[in-house]
Motif scaffolding. Structure first.
Motif, PDB file in Angstrom:
ATOM      1  N   THR A 220       0.770  -1.185   0.121  1.00  0.00           N
ATOM      2  CA  THR A 220       0.479   0.058  -0.263  1.00  0.00           C
ATOM      3  C   THR A 220       1.101   1.212  -0.358  1.00  0.00           C
ATOM      4  O   THR A 220       1.659   1.379   0.723  1.00  0.00           O
ATOM      5  CB  THR A 220      -0.869   0.123   1.357  1.00  0.00           C
ATOM      6  OG1 THR A 220      -0.102   0.023   2.201  1.00  0.00           O
ATOM      7  CG2 THR A 220      -1.528  -1.388   1.327  1.00  0.00           C
ATOM      8  N   LYS A 221       0.458   2.439  -0.589  1.00  0.00           N
ATOM      9  CA  LYS A 221       0.738   3.949  -0.681  1.00  0.00           C
ATOM     10  C   LYS A 221       1.319   4.297   0.436  1.00  0.00           C
ATOM     11  O   LYS A 221       2.618   4.260   1.576  1.00  0.00           O
ATOM     12  CB  LYS A 221      -0.288   4.664  -0.691  1.00  0.00           C
ATOM     13  CG  LYS A 221       0.611   4.462  -2.663  1.00  0.00           C
ATOM     14  CD  LYS A 221       0.093   5.491  -3.525  1.00  0.00           C
ATOM     15  CE  LYS A 221      -0.111   5.097  -5.296  1.00  0.00           C
ATOM     16  NZ  LYS A 221       0.756   5.460  -5.317  1.00  0.00           N
ATOM     17  N   GLU A 222       0.327   3.482   2.134  1.00  0.00           N
ATOM     18  CA  GLU A 222       0.033   4.227   3.710  1.00  0.00           C
ATOM     19  C   GLU A 222       2.282   2.894   3.972  1.00  0.00           C
ATOM     20  O   GLU A 222       2.217   3.929   4.542  1.00  0.00           O
ATOM     21  CB  GLU A 222      -0.543   3.371   4.091  1.00  0.00           C
ATOM     22  CG  GLU A 222      -1.449   4.755   4.083  1.00  0.00           C
ATOM     23  CD  GLU A 222      -2.411   3.488   3.267  1.00  0.00           C
ATOM     24  OE1 GLU A 222      -3.803   5.081   2.442  1.00  0.00           O
ATOM     25  OE2 GLU A 222      -2.516   3.332   1.911  1.00  0.00           O
ATOM     26  N   GLY A 223       2.080   1.715   3.550  1.00  0.00           N
ATOM     27  CA  GLY A 223       2.640   1.096   3.966  1.00  0.00           C
ATOM     28  C   GLY A 223       5.129   1.959   3.431  1.00  0.00           C
ATOM     29  O   GLY A 223       5.025   1.813   4.269  1.00  0.00           O
ATOM     30  N   THR A 225       4.759   5.233   2.211  1.00  0.00           N
ATOM     31  CA  THR A 225       5.057   5.869   3.076  1.00  0.00           C
ATOM     32  C   THR A 225       5.593   6.103   4.693  1.00  0.00           C
ATOM     33  O   THR A 225       6.204   7.116   5.080  1.00  0.00           O
ATOM     34  CB  THR A 225       3.302   6.908   2.478  1.00  0.00           C
ATOM     35  OG1 THR A 225       3.779   7.174   1.510  1.00  0.00           O
ATOM     36  CG2 THR A 225       4.246   8.716   3.518  1.00  0.00           C
ATOM     37  N   PHE A 226       5.365   5.136   5.266  1.00  0.00           N
ATOM     38  CA  PHE A 226       4.891   5.464   7.364  1.00  0.00           C
ATOM     39  C   PHE A 226       6.098   4.762   7.632  1.00  0.00           C
ATOM     40  O   PHE A 226       6.923   5.236   8.223  1.00  0.00           O
ATOM     41  CB  PHE A 226       3.700   5.382   7.705  1.00  0.00           C
ATOM     42  CG  PHE A 226       2.170   6.481   7.410  1.00  0.00           C
ATOM     43  CD1 PHE A 226       2.969   8.021   7.633  1.00  0.00           C
ATOM     44  CD2 PHE A 226       1.383   5.820   6.875  1.00  0.00           C
ATOM     45  CE1 PHE A 226       1.642   8.410   7.738  1.00  0.00           C
ATOM     46  CE2 PHE A 226       0.330   7.138   7.305  1.00  0.00           C
ATOM     47  CZ  PHE A 226       0.460   8.430   7.021  1.00  0.00           C
ATOM     48  N   ILE A 227       6.111   3.919   6.864  1.00  0.00           N
ATOM     49  CA  ILE A 227       7.644   2.783   7.649  1.00  0.00           C
ATOM     50  C   ILE A 227       8.934   3.262   7.356  1.00  0.00           C
ATOM     51  O   ILE A 227       9.151   3.501   6.506  1.00  0.00           O
ATOM     52  CB  ILE A 227       7.502   1.864   7.322  1.00  0.00           C
ATOM     53  CG1 ILE A 227       5.772   0.465   7.375  1.00  0.00           C
ATOM     54  CG2 ILE A 227       8.149   0.686   7.940  1.00  0.00           C
ATOM     55  CD1 ILE A 227       5.241  -1.319   7.197  1.00  0.00           C
ATOM     56  N   PHE A 228       9.917   3.055   7.824  1.00  0.00           N
ATOM     57  CA  PHE A 228      10.731   2.896   8.369  1.00  0.00           C
ATOM     58  C   PHE A 228      11.862   2.450   8.510  1.00  0.00           C
ATOM     59  O   PHE A 228      11.242   2.394   9.746  1.00  0.00           O
ATOM     60  CB  PHE A 228      11.498   4.578   8.477  1.00  0.00           C
ATOM     61  CG  PHE A 228      10.978   5.018   9.333  1.00  0.00           C
ATOM     62  CD1 PHE A 228      12.333   5.162  10.888  1.00  0.00           C
ATOM     63  CD2 PHE A 228       9.700   6.216   9.811  1.00  0.00           C
ATOM     64  CE1 PHE A 228      11.593   5.717  12.208  1.00  0.00           C
ATOM     65  CE2 PHE A 228      10.019   6.055  11.350  1.00  0.00           C
ATOM     66  CZ  PHE A 228      10.404   6.707  12.007  1.00  0.00           C
ATOM     67  N   ASP A 229      12.784   1.798   8.358  1.00  0.00           N
ATOM     68  CA  ASP A 229      13.904   1.832   9.156  1.00  0.00           C
ATOM     69  C   ASP A 229      15.352   1.797   9.943  1.00  0.00           C
ATOM     70  O   ASP A 229      16.233   0.709  11.096  1.00  0.00           O
ATOM     71  CB  ASP A 229      14.541   0.112   8.583  1.00  0.00           C
ATOM     72  CG  ASP A 229      12.983  -0.638   8.000  1.00  0.00           C
ATOM     73  OD1 ASP A 229      12.355  -1.176   8.327  1.00  0.00           O
ATOM     74  OD2 ASP A 229      13.380  -1.438   6.325  1.00  0.00           O
ATOM     75  N   PHE A 230      16.126   2.561  10.148  1.00  0.00           N
ATOM     76  CA  PHE A 230      16.800   3.155  10.344  1.00  0.00           C
ATOM     77  C   PHE A 230      16.174   5.050  10.539  1.00  0.00           C
ATOM     78  O   PHE A 230      14.784   5.481  10.310  1.00  0.00           O
ATOM     79  CB  PHE A 230      17.563   3.945   9.562  1.00  0.00           C
ATOM     80  CG  PHE A 230      18.008   1.879   8.725  1.00  0.00           C
ATOM     81  CD1 PHE A 230      18.871   0.980   9.843  1.00  0.00           C
ATOM     82  CD2 PHE A 230      17.634   1.755   7.559  1.00  0.00           C
ATOM     83  CE1 PHE A 230      19.201   0.066   8.890  1.00  0.00           C
ATOM     84  CE2 PHE A 230      18.121   1.044   7.063  1.00  0.00           C
ATOM     85  CZ  PHE A 230      18.673  -0.487   7.925  1.00  0.00           C
ATOM     86  N   GLY A 231      16.888   5.109  11.922  1.00  0.00           N
ATOM     87  CA  GLY A 231      16.367   6.815  12.100  1.00  0.00           C
ATOM     88  C   GLY A 231      17.575   7.644  12.434  1.00  0.00           C
ATOM     89  O   GLY A 231      19.078   7.237  12.037  1.00  0.00           O
ATOM     90  N   PRO A 232      17.835   8.662  12.155  1.00  0.00           N
ATOM     91  CA  PRO A 232      16.633   9.585  12.312  1.00  0.00           C
ATOM     92  C   PRO A 232      15.318   9.293  10.869  1.00  0.00           C
ATOM     93  O   PRO A 232      16.071   8.692  10.388  1.00  0.00           O
ATOM     94  CB  PRO A 232      16.705  11.239  12.276  1.00  0.00           C
ATOM     95  CG  PRO A 232      17.829  10.928  11.396  1.00  0.00           C
ATOM     96  CD  PRO A 232      18.610   9.638  11.732  1.00  0.00           C
ATOM     97  N   PRO A 233      14.159   9.540  10.842  1.00  0.00           N
ATOM     98  CA  PRO A 233      13.093   8.866   9.753  1.00  0.00           C
ATOM     99  C   PRO A 233      13.620  10.119   8.750  1.00  0.00           C
ATOM    100  O   PRO A 233      14.006  10.831   8.821  1.00  0.00           O
ATOM    101  CB  PRO A 233      11.514   9.558  10.451  1.00  0.00           C
ATOM    102  CG  PRO A 233      11.936   9.712  12.293  1.00  0.00           C
ATOM    103  CD  PRO A 233      13.257  10.069  12.114  1.00  0.00           C
ATOM    104  N   ASN A 276       5.952  -2.741   3.082  1.00  0.00           N
ATOM    105  CA  ASN A 276       6.186  -1.350   2.849  1.00  0.00           C
ATOM    106  C   ASN A 276       7.371  -1.875   1.362  1.00  0.00           C
ATOM    107  O   ASN A 276       7.710  -0.718   1.218  1.00  0.00           O
ATOM    108  CB  ASN A 276       7.074  -0.802   3.054  1.00  0.00           C
ATOM    109  CG  ASN A 276       8.156  -1.347   4.046  1.00  0.00           C
ATOM    110  OD1 ASN A 276       8.516  -2.626   4.097  1.00  0.00           O
ATOM    111  ND2 ASN A 276       9.097  -0.430   4.448  1.00  0.00           N
ATOM    112  N   MET A 277       7.124  -2.933   0.988  1.00  0.00           N
ATOM    113  CA  MET A 277       8.278  -2.712  -0.596  1.00  0.00           C
ATOM    114  C   MET A 277       7.439  -4.143  -1.464  1.00  0.00           C
ATOM    115  O   MET A 277       6.567  -4.762  -0.809  1.00  0.00           O
ATOM    116  CB  MET A 277       9.475  -3.399  -0.237  1.00  0.00           C
ATOM    117  CG  MET A 277       9.424  -4.686   0.294  1.00  0.00           C
ATOM    118  SD  MET A 277      11.389  -4.807   1.087  1.00  0.00           S
ATOM    119  CE  MET A 277      12.242  -3.070   2.290  1.00  0.00           C
TER     120      MET A 277
END
Length: 402
Positions: A220-223, A225-233, A276-277
């Motif tokens: 989904t576009k939501e997945g 857009t929102f998901i990240f695996d490293f910080g900072p976003p 997310n992919m």
């Protein structure tokens, strides 16, 4: 609707932009004037996202009118013609509803006549809502009980009732609100998903209407857009205040958010959608309507009518799935605060629910005034796009404050 409208899940959609505008999201793109404008309430009539809200919505509305007019002489079986007409009328009402929440008084467009449409004026919201109700009630009479895709990709009678319930809530028609929301809850087509981790899967029985990714295997576009695996976003994260206000023991914190840490700092992203992919198959579709909303809608209408036990019953459906004890709220004010809190934590980052709730309940100033440095009372409505006022002066006056 999925790729080029206000309800797409990308950084240009209202899940993100109204999440920034309210108190759900922080942004981390330092070079994004768009994010900055929504986050700090400095949106102007020349804002490109505001233009997209308007133009993309009316473009889709034009397409629904093409379908409605074309069906009059289409060589189709009556059953098929009725379903297409019901879908088009539903979408026309739904698109105008979102525009009305963003801009207030708007034109309600019911024709493809470009000469007429080029000179339209804004209508009072009461008139817009009347046209919307007509479209949705007609749609409900034409749509099938079970939609034909098998994946809840096309709207059905239940979707029309769900949208009518939302419309009646926003227009303070409490008895009608309860009637339509109860129709969705009790009809049996949609059933409660008790496992938080399964709510957003494409097979969830509580989904009323959803949009499928363009390609099988896509997220989904939501997945995305929102998901990240490293910080900072790189894009967005949930605000510390939002995370800090979770009630102790609320399982939605673990199921629907995810912590990312660099060892010294933690950030949290929405994790309702977990793919997310690209993969072998799409496990999730973008959900526009789901059953939990109908419980909260019914609860809010019953609250307005003083039926506190009915309100508590519906709130407890939401609380128990979240691993919480039944509500201890007793007074009308306590129950109201509990209901607002359940709206906040059940529907965060879903198509602007939080912003629309603050706006509807007249609490935006009290909540956002202290935390948004650019807050003004006139921020309740967005400006009409400057270019549209130039092309059609009949759309004047501009909304106050712009």
């Amino acid at each position: 609707l999925r790729d080029n409208s206000i309800v797409n899940g990308s950084p240009r959609g209202i899940s993100v932009l109204l999440g920034l505008y309210a108190d759900e999201l922080d942004y981390y793109r330092s070079d994004s004037p768009l994010d900055n404008a929504f986050y700090h309430h400095t949106v102007l009539p020349n804002n490109s996202a505001v233009s997209d809200f308007w133009n993309n919505s009316y473009s889709l509305i034009y397409n629904t009118n093409v379908i409605i007019e074309g069906l009059k002489h289409a060589p189709l079986e009556e059953t098929e013609k009725n379903q297409f007409l019901g879908e088009a009328l539903f979408l026309r009402g739904y698109l105008h509803y979102n525009l009305a929440q963003l801009f207030g008084d708007i034109p309600y467009i019911k024709t493809t006549d470009y000469i007429e449409n080029a000179a339209v004026s804004r209508m009072p919201l009461t008139e817009v809502y009347q046209f919307m109700e007509e479209d949705l009630r007609t749609a409900k009479s034409l749509l099938p009980i079970i939609e034909t895709s098998g994946e809840r990709l096309r709207v059905s009678k239940g979707a029309a009732s769900a949208m009518l319930a939302r419309l009646y809530l926003y227009t303070e028609q409490w008895e009608k609100t309860v009637t339509e929301s109860t129709a969705v809850i009790a009809e049996g087509t949609y059933t409660w998903q008790s496992d938080l981790n399964l709510v957003f899967l494409k097979e969830s029985p509580s989904t009323i209407w959803q949009l499928k990714p363009q390609f099988e295997g896509s997220a989904t576009k939501e997945g995305e857009t929102f998901i990240f695996d490293f910080g900072p976003p790189s894009l967005y994260a949930l605000t510390p205040n939002f995370m800090g206000d979770f009630e102790s023991g609320d399982l939605r914190r673990a199921a629907w958010t995810r912590e990312i840490s660099n060892g010294s700092v933690s950030w949290y992203h929405p994790y309702k959608y977990k793919q997310n992919m690209f993969a072998g198959s799409s496990t999730e579709y973008s959900i526009l309507f789901r059953l939990a909303e109908q419980y909260l809608i019914r609860a809010e209408a019953n609250l307005q009518m003083g039926k506190l036990q009915e309100v508590r019953n519906d709130i407890n459906v939401i609380r128990l799935r979240a691993g919480l004890e039944p509500t201890a709220a007793n007074t009308q004010e306590e129950v109201r605060n509990e209901l607002i809190n359940q709206w906040r934590y059940e529907f965060f980052t879903e198509f602007g629910h939080r912003w629309f709730d603050l706006k509807r309940t007249d609490t935006a100033a009290g909540v956002l005034g202290p935390v948004k440095q650019g807050w003004k009372a006139t921020d309740i409505l967005f400006p009409l796009p400057a270019n549209e006022l130039i092309l059609n002066p009949n759309l004047n006056p501009q909304n106050p404050g712009y």
